[in-house]
Write a protein that holds these residues in place. Structure first.
Motif, mmCIF file in Angstrom:
data_model
loop_
_atom_site.group_PDB
_atom_site.id
_atom_site.type_symbol
_atom_site.label_atom_id
_atom_site.label_comp_id
_atom_site.label_asym_id
_atom_site.label_seq_id
_atom_site.Cartn_x
_atom_site.Cartn_y
_atom_site.Cartn_z
ATOM 1 N N GLY A 66 39.001 2.484 -35.968
ATOM 2 C CA GLY A 66 38.998 1.075 -36.334
ATOM 3 C C GLY A 66 37.593 0.521 -36.361
ATOM 4 O O GLY A 66 36.621 1.233 -36.603
ATOM 5 N N ASN A 67 37.479 -0.758 -36.085
ATOM 6 C CA ASN A 67 36.177 -1.401 -36.028
ATOM 7 C C ASN A 67 35.499 -1.097 -34.696
ATOM 8 O O ASN A 67 36.086 -0.489 -33.794
ATOM 9 N N THR A 68 34.266 -1.530 -34.553
ATOM 10 C CA THR A 68 33.476 -1.182 -33.370
ATOM 11 C C THR A 68 34.137 -1.673 -32.090
ATOM 12 O O THR A 68 34.651 -2.789 -32.017
ATOM 13 N N GLY A 69 34.127 -0.819 -31.100
ATOM 14 C CA GLY A 69 34.657 -1.151 -29.786
ATOM 15 C C GLY A 69 33.935 -0.359 -28.725
ATOM 16 O O GLY A 69 33.012 0.414 -29.017
ATOM 17 N N SER A 70 34.367 -0.531 -27.480
ATOM 18 C CA SER A 70 33.724 0.143 -26.358
ATOM 19 C C SER A 70 34.761 0.807 -25.469
ATOM 20 O O SER A 70 35.893 0.330 -25.343
ATOM 21 N N VAL A 71 34.338 1.895 -24.855
ATOM 22 C CA VAL A 71 35.110 2.545 -23.798
ATOM 23 C C VAL A 71 34.277 2.466 -22.529
ATOM 24 O O VAL A 71 33.114 2.891 -22.514
ATOM 25 N N LEU A 72 34.849 1.895 -21.487
ATOM 26 C CA LEU A 72 34.167 1.793 -20.205
ATOM 27 C C LEU A 72 34.726 2.861 -19.274
ATOM 28 O O LEU A 72 35.938 2.888 -19.013
ATOM 29 N N VAL A 73 33.860 3.751 -18.820
ATOM 30 C CA VAL A 73 34.270 4.819 -17.910
ATOM 31 C C VAL A 73 33.586 4.584 -16.566
ATOM 32 O O VAL A 73 32.350 4.657 -16.466
ATOM 33 N N ASP A 74 34.371 4.245 -15.574
ATOM 34 C CA ASP A 74 33.851 3.921 -14.240
ATOM 35 C C ASP A 74 32.696 2.918 -14.322
ATOM 36 O O ASP A 74 31.670 3.046 -13.645
#
Length: 280
Positions: free
Chosen positions: A86-94
């Motif tokens: 999809g469009n730009t997003g973020s994954v936050l890991v710890d």
């Protein structure tokens, strides 16, 4: 926000021969992957593989741990591959944030505690496609931008299968326990993927079709090479493929698909090819 979790059992090729259309669709087709403000997961007993999607729109989505995993954290005994369609997003890991643009990938290894999905713009949400497999060792997180992919160009327009294979989470680029993922793009005028088809007895595979134009469809072929069946699929749907099954398709237009694999072998080329004239 919810985790929508489904569990599916394993299948014997002799039993598969008797399956009709409805049974094949029920057991192998994943009709809904992307669901606004939800995480959807399908747990298959084939290699204990998990396929799913996270689509954050109005709020962040936490990857909670379904009871079936019998673990405190989702990644206590697993690794995870993520590709944004999809469009730009973020994954936050710890707590560490990784921004993923269209078609970029993130590998998250065993032992990480918290995974959160976020869209940069709720009007243009990210769509995170997820694959996960059991893991026995911790490997570092890796962000694979699309321009860093290992590229293979195969097929030709004359045989309607000119395509570019973008290997993203693969052992030549990223150390993993068993998970491998990539993204194949068919060129305009080509409709066949993975042709000639193949099986690989030491790995399962899951195909996720996307960029299928409105009003078009993909016909996915599966089963043993001399006892094949088919599934008609729409945009953003996935199909589970046991190790004994071929996996190939033809579309009514060109399209893209993400492939994900797990098993005892990381050799991408370890497969048993079937000549088109041998298919039945």
């Amino acid at each position: 926000m919810a985790i929508i979790f489904e569990e599916r059992l394993n299948y014997h090729p002799e039993d598969f021969k008797s399956y009709g259309t409805d049974r094949i669709r029920k057991e192998f087709l994943v009709e809904k992957i992307m669901d606004p403000d939800n995480i959807r997961l399908v747990y298959s007993h084939i290699e204990r593989y998990i396929t799913g999607g996270a689509m954050p729109v109005h709020s962040d989505l936490l990857l909670e741990t379904p009871d079936a995993l019998k673990a405190t954290h989702f990644l206590d005994r697993r690794e995870l591959g993520i590709i944004n369609i999809g469009n730009t997003g973020s994954v936050l890991v710890d707590g560490t944030e990784y921004a993923l643009r269209y078609k970029e990938a993130l590998y998250v290894g065993k032992g990480n505690k918290q995974v959160v999905f976020r869209s940069s713009d709720p009007e243009k949400p990210a769509k995170f496609y997820l694959n996960s497999a059991p893991a026995h060792k911790e490997y570092p997180i890796a962000h694979i931008t699309f321009d860093k992919a290992r590229v293979l160009k195969l097929g030709s327009l004359e045989t309607s299968n000119e395509r570019q294979i973008n290997q993203l989470i693969i052992n030549q680029l990223v150390p993993t326990c068993q998970l491998q993922m990539g993204l194949t793009e068919l060129k305009p005028g080509s409709v066949w993927n993975t042709m000639p088809p193949h099986t690989h007895s030491r790995r399962n595979e899951v195909y996720f079709y996307f960029e299928v134009p409105e009003g078009q469809a993909v016909c996915h072929f599966m089963g043993q090479p001399r006892e094949t069946r088919h599934l008609w699929m729409k945009n953003e749907q996935a199909v589970l493929s046991p190790s004994w099954s071929i996996h190939s398709a033809a579309g009514t237009s060109n399209y893209s698909f993400i492939w994900g694999m797990a098993g005892e072998n990381l050799d991408y080329a370890d497969m048993d090819a079937i000549k088109p004239g041998e298919l039945r």
